[in-house]
Every structure is written in C-alpha cells, then in structure tokens.
Design a protein around this motif. Structure first.
Motif, mmCIF file in Angstrom:
data_model
loop_
_atom_site.group_PDB
_atom_site.id
_atom_site.type_symbol
_atom_site.label_atom_id
_atom_site.label_comp_id
_atom_site.label_asym_id
_atom_site.label_seq_id
_atom_site.Cartn_x
_atom_site.Cartn_y
_atom_site.Cartn_z
ATOM 1 N N LEU A 43 14.296 -42.810 18.529
ATOM 2 C CA LEU A 43 13.824 -43.568 17.238
ATOM 3 C C LEU A 43 12.422 -43.945 17.277
ATOM 4 N N VAL A 44 11.572 -43.486 16.342
ATOM 5 C CA VAL A 44 10.307 -43.962 16.234
ATOM 6 C C VAL A 44 10.231 -44.930 15.000
ATOM 7 N N LEU A 45 9.771 -46.035 15.209
ATOM 8 C CA LEU A 45 9.736 -47.072 14.209
ATOM 9 C C LEU A 45 8.174 -47.074 13.728
ATOM 10 N N ALA A 46 7.893 -46.342 12.726
ATOM 11 C CA ALA A 46 6.638 -45.915 12.261
ATOM 12 C C ALA A 46 6.046 -46.852 11.212
ATOM 13 N N GLY A 47 6.847 -47.675 10.599
ATOM 14 C CA GLY A 47 6.224 -48.559 9.646
ATOM 15 C C GLY A 47 7.604 -48.902 8.820
#
Length: 652
Positions: free
Chosen positions: A567-571
């Motif tokens: 899971l990439v928390l990009a914004g």
C-alpha cells in the motif's frame, strides 16, 4: 437515516451496504450493517438459543463463552448475533469459513461486517432481519412462533443459494486454509488464484479438462467403447429403449445384470446384481425416470472401488461398502438402520459427508432374497445388504484402501483416465481384491466419472488441497500494489509501470488514463477501481497488479481482491462519491484506510509529504510500515520486491 437510540428496538439502523468486493480483511464479499437494540441478558440469550435449536438442530444448544464481560451485555448480544449468523450460514451449506466482526460499538449501536456469497445477499439479509426480530421478541417477552416459522423458511431460502456441486465447499475450504485467493465468477465458476496464476474450476471440472473428454465420459456407451479400444477391461452391455428390449438383452447376457442410465453420473438410477425379470423391470422403470438412454450390463462379481486419479497420479482409493447394517445379535434390522442414521456425518443435505440410509422397496426386496424382513435380528458381525449400488449417495460407506492397492491396479486406473483424456477422474473398478493384481483376479472398469464427487475429508484424506496445489502455481497470489490518494494527474503509477515493464514483469495497471495489461490498453479512460481490479485479476497474462484508488466509491464496492501486498500512501486526494453521505463519515481517507489496511499483509510505504498521522491506523494491518520515502525510492523498492515475490516465477 438513524433509528432513534431511545427506541432500543433490535433492528437495522442507517444504510446497509452489500459489497461485491472484499473489505475489512474479510476473504469474502461483505455486507456492512448497523444494529441498534437493547442488551439481552445471558438468560434471555439462553432462551433464544433453545428456541432456535429446537427448530434448527444444527445450531448450538448453549450460549458459547464470549470475550465480552458479563457487565457488557450489549457487546455480548452483538457477539452472539455474529456467532449465530455464521452458524446458520454453515447449517445452510454456505461455504463461509469465517465469522463477521464488529467495526464499531457504542452504547446501543453497533456497526458490523458480515461475510457472505454474492448470490446469497437477499435471503441473507432477510435472515438477518428475522433474527433481529427474534432478539427484540426476547426483550419484549413476546410469542416468537411466527418469527420462528419465518426463520426456518429463511434458512431454506438461503440454502437454495449454496453451490450446486458437492465438491465446491471443500475446494473453497482448502483454498481458505491455504491462504489461496478465490472468487466467484458467473455460472458458479470459481477462480482460484490471481492473474497468471488464476485457474478456473466448475465443481471438479478444471479448465484443463478437455470438452471432448467431458462429453465422452458422460456417455457411458461411448466411454466404454473408447476404453475397450485402449485395452481396458469393461463389462459387456447394450442399450435398451424399452422394456422388451431390456429383457431380451438381459436374457442374452445372462443374469445377473446391471441397469444404469447411459448419460448420467453419480450412481443416479443405477441398480446392480439384478437376478430376475421382475427385478430388472422395476429397475428399468426407475432408471427411465432419469434418462431415456438405458444400458443393460453384465454384472461382474467383485468389490466396488472408487479410485481418484489426477494428472496421472492416484490420489485416493476407497472401497464403497453398499448401504446396509451389521448385526449385533440383539436389534432388528429396522432398529439398526435407525441407529445407523443417528451418525452425525449422515444427513440428507447435498453436502452431507454420508447420506442417511432410507427405508424403501429396494431394501425390502433384498431382505426377501435372503429370507429376512425388517423385524429380523441378524447375528453379531453379520452384514445385511440393503442397497444394490455401492455409492455413497444411496447410503453406502467408503473405506480407505490406497495403502494396500496393488501397483497393477493403480496403473489400470491411470490408464483408464488417460484413455478418456481426463485430467481428473473417478475410476470405478470392480475387482475381487484391490490388493491383488487384476491380471490374476480379473476386473472391470465399470465407469469413469469426468466430474467426480471427491467425497468428504473424513473419507480418506483431504483430496482438495493437493489438487489445488497441483493445479494452481505457488499460493495463487501475484504481487499487488494499491496506490492510495494520488491525484489524477500524478505520474506514480505510470513511472512504476514503466519500471516493471523494463524488468520484464507483465504488469496490469489502472489509473486515470485507463486499464492496461503489459502496456496494452484494455479499457480507455478512468475505470472504477473495483471493475479495473477485477479485469486484471482474471487476466491470465498479468503477472503483477498496480491499482490506483483516489475516490470513495470503494466504500460501496469493496476491494477487487481479498489480500494485497503493498500500500502506497501517495496523498490525501479522495473524490467523494455521489451517495457518500448515506454511509461514510466526514473523513473519507480514514474510512478508506479502515477498509483497505486489514487486507494489506506486505508493506505500507508513505510518500514524503503524506500529511495524515498514521499512528492510529497501524493496528489495522500486519504489514510492515516503511519510513516515508521519495517517489523514486518507493518505485525502486516496489520493483525490487515484485521481482523476488515468493511463489512466483518472475524474472530477476
């Protein structure tokens, strides 16, 4: 719209959301419900348990010990509700192997998620409402008979949505226990695994079962002809379209004979060891109820064995003891039958491990042959046969014999499956002794089932796990990355896709530009993340998935997969859905994280600049939380992890 807390009536509050996808860590599609009600005491729960057990004996007859403290009766009531709903699902033969859980609970309001099957949602929700009515009746001390009747009807309706194939629940159970992904497809097809590792099954048909092989094995006349050409011993038989023809064929073959439908599996309409014109006539009339194509076959005297072959390996062999009873020198045959049917493994459900031995004309006829009737008392150890066919469906009992099976007999079963080009087959062999070579004792292959009922786990061993292990590569998973909160104009997915393709990974990606597999566009423009994810999980060319999530629609659809890896928390970019006010809170990012995080079991990677305080969400996942990273470093980390992903054969 909330139900007033002051009302305290057990019922549904707010909007019920039935998701087609996965959420909150469940391995199944879920229904999210909010309940309101007045706590039930343990005594009230005990009374309700007894009422439900009386109308549905498969349910427990005592209140289990729950984690809730005695003084927290509302929590205990909610836990009992979750537990009972799961019990009912299992009693209704639904292959649901996990219980729902509480998402939030305060005073007299609880929000829960309940796992269910896609085809079961409507009858399932009817059942939920009726159970809540019964809980309210218990609070009010009202007569519950009307609701109990509706409860039984609701269970019956729910049972109608259970899978048709007897094998399906056990394949799902095996996949569930192995951590292998599975999902429902149209027409009751199940996919096990994802992307390039995904494999389809329809009951015990696999996607590798040739259509020609399935068709030939269903036609006993054609199948026997093919087996005979391959040098496999088969019994003599001829077709009979009417009674006169059947009688003439029987006279020519010589009694005893067997009657069976030529185009059905599972022992339907089969009658063996017929020794007279009267027995043949009765069996022929019965077989005509199921098919117009009837075979009259020469009976071969021997024990009945079912040998399961998968990909040229014998996985199981059982002797099928025909339905009957063993005497004890004290009880009558009818009493012994009644006692046999008390075995908890015996039932009338299509998914029951063993079937009840029903008293019928066939049993009476067989008893007359040996000078007995239902009041006879057989000697201790004396076996009294009450069925001609030896299949489990008619009350028979399987006994494992694989350990003593002669190698020649294993080879005979494998050759029979190979002759019909079947990857999975149930080979029925009649032979005097499975431990002695058929070359010495004689034997016939009386049937080869292309879609065999593989039996229950108690029959010999778990056949479902080794079949899935051989059919599905690795654990069935491919590496999946979810990018959360990136803006529509963000390049994170595009840059990650470029790097994956450069490394030789055929990635499936979805963002505002469309859905792509290995760089080729499969759908243009912005596609709902749930739909895009489904497209990629069923695409056999896809070796890894990168999915963009930047709107709140997933709060209504769920995830397109039960588990993912990164899971990439990009914004914090989240576009509200049109109907978001009906269900979600005023913090969409929090709602999405609560739904998504429990399904992530690899890594969580925040991108530098992500402002949300993540400390309050760490308990929601088993994943490792990485330190915030620049976009370029996150791409390198993800690419490296996907290259060495366990259980896959990705280049690297």
């Amino acid at each position: 719209m909330n139900v007033s807390a002051a009302n305290t009536a057990w019922g549904l509050a707010d909007k019920t959301v039935a998701m087609n996808g996965f959420a909150y860590g469940s391995r199944y599609p879920v229904v999210v419900v909010s309940l309101t009600g007045k706590a039930l005491t343990k005594e009230q729960l005990s009374g309700l348990v007894k009422l439900l057990h009386d109308v549905l004996p498969a349910l427990e007859d005592t209140v289990p010990a729950f984690s809730a403290a005695a003084e927290d009766e509302f929590r205990m009531s909610v836990e009992w509700f979750l537990h009972t709903i799961h019990q009912v699902q299992r009693a209704a033969d639904l292959p649901i192997y996990e219980c729902g859980r509480t998402l939030s609970l305060e005073k007299d309001l609880a929000t829960l998620f309940l796992p269910t099957g896609l085809s079961s949602v409507k009858p399932f929700l009817d059942l939920v409402r009726i159970l809540l009515e019964l809980m309210e009746n218990q609070v009010q001390g009202k007569n519950p008979q009307k609701q109990l009747k509706r409860f039984v009807q609701a269970v019956t309706e729910l049972q109608k949505t259970s899978p048709r194939g007897a094998n399906v629940p056990f394949f799902i159970q095996a996949a569930f226990q192995m951590g292998m992904p599975f999902q429902e497809l149209p027409a009751q097809i199940l996919q096990y695994g994802q992307g390039k590792h995904g494999r389809w099954m329809y009951s015990s048909f696999s996607e590798e079962t040739p259509t020609i092989a399935a068709t030939v094995s269903r036609n006993k006349l054609v199948a026997a002809a093919v087996l005979r050409l391959a040098g496999i011993p088969v019994p003599d038989h001829k077709t009979a379209t009417n009674m006169d023809r059947a009688l003439r064929v029987a006279e020519n073959l010589g009694y005893p004979v067997v009657i069976k439908p030529a185009d059905l599996d599972g022992g339907v309409g089969v009658a063996a060891d017929l020794r007279s014109r009267e027995e043949l006539a009765a069996a022929f009339r019965n077989a005509q109820k199921y098919s117009r194509n009837i075979l009259v076959e020469k009976h071969f005297e021997g024990k009945d064995y079912r040998v399961t072959v998968f990909q040229n390996e014998v996985l199981s062999a059982v002797e099928r003891i025909p339905g009957g009873v063993t005497g004890d020198g004290k009880h009558t045959i009818r009493e012994l039958v009644d006692r046999l049917n008390t075995d908890p493994l015996r039932g009338e459900s299509k998914h029951a491990p063993l079937k009840k031995l029903m008293w019928n004309n066939e049993a009476i006829s067989l008893l007359e042959h040996v000078g007995m009737d239902s009041f006879s008392v057989p000697a201790a150890g004396e076996f009294v046969r009450l069925r001609r066919a030896a299949n489990v469906a008619s009350g028979g009992t399987p006994v494992k014999v694989l350990d003593k099976m002669h190698p020649d007999n294993k080879n005979l079963a494998i050759r029979a499956a190979q002759a019909l080009r079947l990857d999975l087959a149930g080979v029925d062999i009649l032979i005097p002794d499975i431990a002695a070579s058929w070359h010495e004792t004689g034997a016939v292959v009386c049937e080869v089932n292309g879609q065999p009922n593989l039996g229950h786990r108690t029959e010999e061993k778990d056949l479902f796990t080794p079949i899935l292990r051989k059919l599905v590569p690795g654990n069935g998973r491919i590496p999946i990355t979810v990018i959360l909160g990136d803006s529509s104009s963000g390049t994170l997915i595009a840059d990650l896709e470029t790097e994956l393709l450069k490394q030789g990974i055929e990635a499936g990606c979805s963002d505002a530009r469309g859905v792509r597999a290995n760089g080729q566009v499969t759908a243009q423009g912005e596609v709902d993340p749930f739909i895009a994810g489904q497209m990629l999980t069923v695409d056999r060319s896809v070796e890894a998935i990168v999915l963009n999530v930047n709107d709140s629609n997933m709060l209504f659809t769920g995830l397109p997969f039960a588990r993912f890896d990164f899971l990439v928390l990009a914004g914090e970019h989240v576009t509200p859905h049109d109907n978001v006010d009906e269900f979600a809170s005023d913090n969409l990012m929090r709602d999405l994280l609560e739904l998504i995080l429990p399904a992530c079991d690899g890594k969580v990677i925040p991108i530098k600049g992500f402002k949300l305080n993540t400390d309050q969400y760490r308990h929601l996942t088993s994943a490792v939380w990485e330190k915030p990273a620049a976009r370029s470093k996150a791409i390198k980390t993800l690419t490296a992890d996907m290259l060495v992903y366990p259980g896959n054969e990705l280049p690297g």
